[in-house]
Design a protein around this motif. Structure first.
Motif, PDB file in Angstrom:
ATOM      1  N   GLY A  70       0.915  -1.189  -0.108  1.00 41.14           N
ATOM      2  CA  GLY A  70       0.018  -0.043  -0.094  1.00 41.14           C
ATOM      3  C   GLY A  70       1.021   1.159   0.117  1.00 41.14           C
ATOM      4  N   ARG A  71       2.059   1.226   0.103  1.00 35.76           N
ATOM      5  CA  ARG A  71       3.228   2.123   0.069  1.00 35.76           C
ATOM      6  C   ARG A  71       4.438   1.683  -0.573  1.00 35.76           C
ATOM      7  NH1 ARG A  71       4.766   6.865   3.669  1.00 35.76           N
ATOM      8  NH2 ARG A  71       7.126   6.436   4.089  1.00 35.76           N
ATOM      9  N   LEU A  72       5.019   2.140  -1.368  1.00 36.07           N
ATOM     10  CA  LEU A  72       6.064   1.690  -2.414  1.00 36.07           C
ATOM     11  C   LEU A  72       7.341   2.477  -2.439  1.00 36.07           C
ATOM     12  CD1 LEU A  72       4.047  -0.170  -5.347  1.00 36.07           C
ATOM     13  CD2 LEU A  72       5.027  -1.102  -3.223  1.00 36.07           C
ATOM     14  N   ARG A  73       7.747   3.074  -1.117  1.00 42.32           N
ATOM     15  CA  ARG A  73       9.112   3.763  -1.358  1.00 42.32           C
ATOM     16  C   ARG A  73      10.090   3.103  -1.973  1.00 42.32           C
ATOM     17  NH1 ARG A  73      10.088   7.416   2.845  1.00 42.32           N
ATOM     18  NH2 ARG A  73      11.864   7.844   1.604  1.00 42.32           N
ATOM     19  N   VAL A  74      10.820   3.970  -2.679  1.00 40.79           N
ATOM     20  CA  VAL A  74      11.846   3.272  -3.708  1.00 40.79           C
ATOM     21  C   VAL A  74      13.301   3.646  -3.081  1.00 40.79           C
ATOM     22  CG1 VAL A  74      12.841   3.137  -6.106  1.00 40.79           C
ATOM     23  CG2 VAL A  74      10.434   3.263  -5.655  1.00 40.79           C
ATOM     24  N   HIS A  75      14.211   2.616  -3.190  1.00 41.52           N
ATOM     25  CA  HIS A  75      15.477   2.963  -2.405  1.00 41.52           C
ATOM     26  C   HIS A  75      16.270   3.968  -3.346  1.00 41.52           C
ATOM     27  CE1 HIS A  75      19.554   2.187  -1.139  1.00 41.52           C
ATOM     28  NE2 HIS A  75      18.853   1.581  -0.005  1.00 41.52           N
ATOM     29  N   PRO A  76      16.716   5.006  -2.775  1.00 44.14           N
ATOM     30  CA  PRO A  76      17.294   6.186  -3.461  1.00 44.14           C
ATOM     31  C   PRO A  76      18.357   5.616  -4.295  1.00 44.14           C
ATOM     32  CG  PRO A  76      17.431   6.404  -1.195  1.00 44.14           C
ATOM     33  CD  PRO A  76      16.919   5.107  -1.200  1.00 44.14           C
TER      34      PRO A  76
ATOM     35  N   GLN B 151      12.463  -9.129  -1.888  1.00 45.67           N
ATOM     36  CA  GLN B 151      13.232  -8.163  -1.356  1.00 45.67           C
ATOM     37  C   GLN B 151      12.823  -6.506  -1.762  1.00 45.67           C
ATOM     38  OE1 GLN B 151      17.827  -8.620  -1.521  1.00 45.67           O
ATOM     39  NE2 GLN B 151      17.238 -10.367  -2.950  1.00 45.67           N
ATOM     40  N   LEU B 152      12.032  -6.531  -2.636  1.00 49.13           N
ATOM     41  CA  LEU B 152      11.775  -5.238  -3.240  1.00 49.13           C
ATOM     42  C   LEU B 152      10.500  -4.797  -2.391  1.00 49.13           C
ATOM     43  CD1 LEU B 152      12.588  -5.308  -6.833  1.00 49.13           C
ATOM     44  CD2 LEU B 152      13.457  -3.612  -5.269  1.00 49.13           C
ATOM     45  N   THR B 153       9.384  -5.772  -2.386  1.00 51.97           N
ATOM     46  CA  THR B 153       8.221  -5.554  -1.543  1.00 51.97           C
ATOM     47  C   THR B 153       8.069  -6.713  -0.457  1.00 51.97           C
ATOM     48  OG1 THR B 153       7.206  -6.620  -3.380  1.00 51.97           O
ATOM     49  CG2 THR B 153       7.114  -4.271  -3.399  1.00 51.97           C
TER      50      THR B 153
ATOM     51  N   LEU C 257       7.701  -9.523   2.644  1.00 52.70           N
ATOM     52  CA  LEU C 257       6.094  -9.960   2.964  1.00 52.70           C
ATOM     53  C   LEU C 257       5.445  -9.235   3.937  1.00 52.70           C
ATOM     54  CD1 LEU C 257       4.661 -12.753   2.710  1.00 52.70           C
ATOM     55  CD2 LEU C 257       6.226 -13.613   4.243  1.00 52.70           C
ATOM     56  N   LYS C 258       6.316  -8.654   4.692  1.00 51.87           N
ATOM     57  CA  LYS C 258       5.543  -7.564   5.556  1.00 51.87           C
ATOM     58  C   LYS C 258       4.437  -6.776   4.953  1.00 51.87           C
ATOM     59  CE  LYS C 258       6.795  -3.681   8.544  1.00 51.87           C
ATOM     60  NZ  LYS C 258       7.646  -2.918   9.084  1.00 51.87           N
ATOM     61  N   TYR C 259       5.019  -6.422   3.718  1.00 46.12           N
ATOM     62  CA  TYR C 259       3.993  -5.132   2.939  1.00 46.12           C
ATOM     63  C   TYR C 259       2.459  -6.128   2.776  1.00 46.12           C
ATOM     64  CZ  TYR C 259       7.782  -2.013   1.817  1.00 46.12           C
ATOM     65  OH  TYR C 259       8.817  -1.111   1.890  1.00 46.12           O
TER      66      TYR C 259
HETATM   67  N1  COA Z   1       3.250  -1.880   4.124  1.00 43.57           N
HETATM   68  C1  COA Z   1       3.529  -1.969   5.335  1.00 43.57           C
HETATM   69  N2  COA Z   1       4.456  -1.199   6.000  1.00 43.57           N
HETATM   70  C2  COA Z   1       5.169  -0.577   5.376  1.00 43.57           C
HETATM   71  C3  COA Z   1       4.835  -0.151   3.949  1.00 43.57           C
HETATM   72  C4  COA Z   1       3.846  -0.993   3.495  1.00 43.57           C
HETATM   73  N3  COA Z   1       3.811  -1.077   1.857  1.00 43.57           N
HETATM   74  N4  COA Z   1       5.842   0.622   3.526  1.00 43.57           N
HETATM   75  C5  COA Z   1       6.616   0.859   4.286  1.00 43.57           C
HETATM   76  N5  COA Z   1       6.390   0.408   5.450  1.00 43.57           N
HETATM   77  C6  COA Z   1       6.924   0.485   6.793  1.00 43.57           C
HETATM   78  C7  COA Z   1       8.354   0.233   7.025  1.00 43.57           C
HETATM   79  O1  COA Z   1       8.536  -1.177   6.992  1.00 43.57           O
HETATM   80  C8  COA Z   1       8.621   0.902   8.009  1.00 43.57           C
HETATM   81  O2  COA Z   1       8.392   0.232   9.086  1.00 43.57           O
HETATM   82  P1  COA Z   1       9.531   0.296  10.567  1.00 43.57           P
HETATM   83  O3  COA Z   1       9.495   1.747  10.838  1.00 43.57           O
HETATM   84  O4  COA Z   1       8.722  -0.466  11.588  1.00 43.57           O
HETATM   85  O5  COA Z   1      10.567  -0.511   9.938  1.00 43.57           O
HETATM   86  C9  COA Z   1       8.184   2.224   7.874  1.00 43.57           C
HETATM   87  O6  COA Z   1       6.990   1.782   7.363  1.00 43.57           O
HETATM   88  C10 COA Z   1       8.579   3.318   7.009  1.00 43.57           C
HETATM   89  O7  COA Z   1       9.328   2.583   5.964  1.00 43.57           O
HETATM   90  P2  COA Z   1       9.485   3.222   4.639  1.00 43.57           P
HETATM   91  O8  COA Z   1       8.434   4.182   4.201  1.00 43.57           O
HETATM   92  O9  COA Z   1      10.105   2.353   3.535  1.00 43.57           O
HETATM   93  O10 COA Z   1      10.610   4.226   4.787  1.00 43.57           O
HETATM   94  P3  COA Z   1      12.129   4.176   5.233  1.00 43.57           P
HETATM   95  O11 COA Z   1      12.774   5.453   5.466  1.00 43.57           O
HETATM   96  O12 COA Z   1      12.054   3.321   6.424  1.00 43.57           O
HETATM   97  O13 COA Z   1      12.901   3.240   4.004  1.00 43.57           O
HETATM   98  C11 COA Z   1      13.505   2.634   1.936  1.00 43.57           C
HETATM   99  C12 COA Z   1      12.892   3.719   2.950  1.00 43.57           C
HETATM  100  C13 COA Z   1      13.506   3.324   0.455  1.00 43.57           C
HETATM  101  C14 COA Z   1      14.985   2.824   2.168  1.00 43.57           C
HETATM  102  C15 COA Z   1      12.807   1.523   1.854  1.00 43.57           C
HETATM  103  O14 COA Z   1      11.482   1.627   1.702  1.00 43.57           O
HETATM  104  C16 COA Z   1      13.203   0.270   1.051  1.00 43.57           C
HETATM  105  O15 COA Z   1      14.420  -0.271   1.315  1.00 43.57           O
HETATM  106  N6  COA Z   1      12.489  -0.173   0.053  1.00 43.57           N
HETATM  107  C17 COA Z   1      12.652  -1.288  -0.683  1.00 43.57           C
HETATM  108  C18 COA Z   1      13.491  -1.347  -1.809  1.00 43.57           C
HETATM  109  C19 COA Z   1      12.731  -0.789  -3.001  1.00 43.57           C
HETATM  110  O16 COA Z   1      13.159   0.320  -3.625  1.00 43.57           O
HETATM  111  N7  COA Z   1      11.547  -1.173  -3.434  1.00 43.57           N
HETATM  112  C20 COA Z   1      10.816  -0.876  -4.627  1.00 43.57           C
HETATM  113  C21 COA Z   1       9.314  -0.834  -4.596  1.00 43.57           C
HETATM  114  S1  COA Z   1       8.727  -0.578  -6.111  1.00 43.57           S
END
Ligand code: COA
Length: 255
Positions: free
Chosen positions: A120-126, A206-208, A210-212
């Motif tokens: 539900g949230r898809l932050r992307v690694h910098p 590793q990208l999304t 299981l927790k998500y």
């Molecule tokens: N569902 C449930 N929880 C989520 C979530 C989701 N979709 N997205 C983030 N969270 C949680 C995280 O697990 C984290 O929880 P925590 O504080 O208990 O550890 C919290 O919300 C904040 O996470 P996030 O929004 O990701 O910010 P961050 O600053 O901790 O990390 C990144 C940012 C980019 C380093 C990290 O999101 C990451 O490594 N992403 C995966 C790699 C990637 O690029 N994926 C591509 C997706 S298209």
């Protein structure tokens, strides 16, 4: 490939009017195309199945977008152009974000959701954003994305083919996709999704992670989770049969 409303699509029209099963529409993830869905999924028996190339991807013309909302509007325009009734939307990763957005903003268009390797949230690694923004670092970016996309168990030939396909997509399109993912966040709205929902995730994603997926299932009232043991983010390529079986069960239960 046929095209409607600027979206090229692959279709397999096996739908059985007796069962009245809704059409199944596959939406790929960042840098992908309809070919991210293997034939075992694109040709499910007794169903009308469509696999889309989002604008700017695969055979679809146009520019990619930097927001999930715009992508969802493009998909909705495609559904309306084909005069399809409510569809089951199956989205992988960024495609899952598009599917969730359709269910939230256009619930009348959605008969069900299948959310594969997404959240539900898809932050992307910098590092990914930086590598896809730079022409010089793009090849290195593809290597990194591949390493994060597949599990250790994945067939090497499959990973190599995925790498070749990634390199065919313009870096600007992949970068726009990741910007769209990075801006996506519907975590506070998940409880508003009121259609049957199947959530599928590889245990080694590793990208999304299981927790998500677990979070999706906790928040969406009608959701169930299927974990595919040992598979990574590209779970549908790594384990097509393990993914197709629960999808068929899910759709049969709808009709
Ligand atoms: N569902 C449930 N929880 C989520 C979530 C989701 N979709 N997205 C983030 N969270 C949680 C995280 O697990 C984290 O929880 P925590 O504080 O208990 O550890 C919290 O919300 C904040 O996470 P996030 O929004 O990701 O910010 P961050 O600053 O901790 O990390 C990144 C940012 C980019 C380093 C990290 O999101 C990451 O490594 N992403 C995966 C790699 C990637 O690029 N994926 C591509 C997706 S298209």
């Amino acid at each position: 490939m046929p095209t409607a409303a600027h979206i090229a699509y692959r279709e397999s029209r096996g739908g059985d009017p007796q069962t009245g099963a809704p059409p199944l529409v596959f939406i790929h993830g960042a840098g992908g195309s309809s070919l991210h869905w293997p034939p075992q999924l694109r040709r499910l028996p007794s169903l009308d199945v469509y696999a889309l190339d989002l604008p700017g991807h695969g055979d679809s013309p146009g520019n990619s977008s930097t927001t999930i909302e715009e992508m969802a509007e493009a998909v909705l325009a495609w559904q309306e152009a084909l005069a399809l009734g409510p569809c089951v939307y199956a989205g992988h990763s960024m495609g899952g974000a598009i599917a969730q957005t359709l269910a939230l903003d256009h619930p009348e268009a959605v008969a069900g959701l299948i959310l594969v390797g997404t959240g539900g949230r898809l932050r992307v690694h910098p590092d990914i954003l930086a590598m896809t923004a730079s022409k010089d670092k793009y090849d290195q970016g593809v290597d990194t994305m591949l390493a994060w996309s597949f599990s250790q168990n994945a067939d090497k030939g499959m990973v190599e083919l995925a790498g070749k396909r990634f390199l065919q997509v313009p870096a600007s399109v992949v970068h726009a996709d990741f910007l769209a993912c990075d801006g996506f966040d519907v975590l506070p709205r998940l409880g508003e999704i009121h259609c049957p929902t199947l959530v599928l995730c590889g245990s080694e994603d590793q990208l999304t992670p299981l927790k998500y997926s677990q979070f999706l299932v906790d928040q969406i009232p009608e959701a169930t989770l299927v974990i595919i043991d040992g598979a990574g983010h590209m779970v549908m390529l790594e384990r097509p049969q393990a993914v197709s079986a629960p999808i068929l069960d899910f759709i049969n239960a709808l009709s």
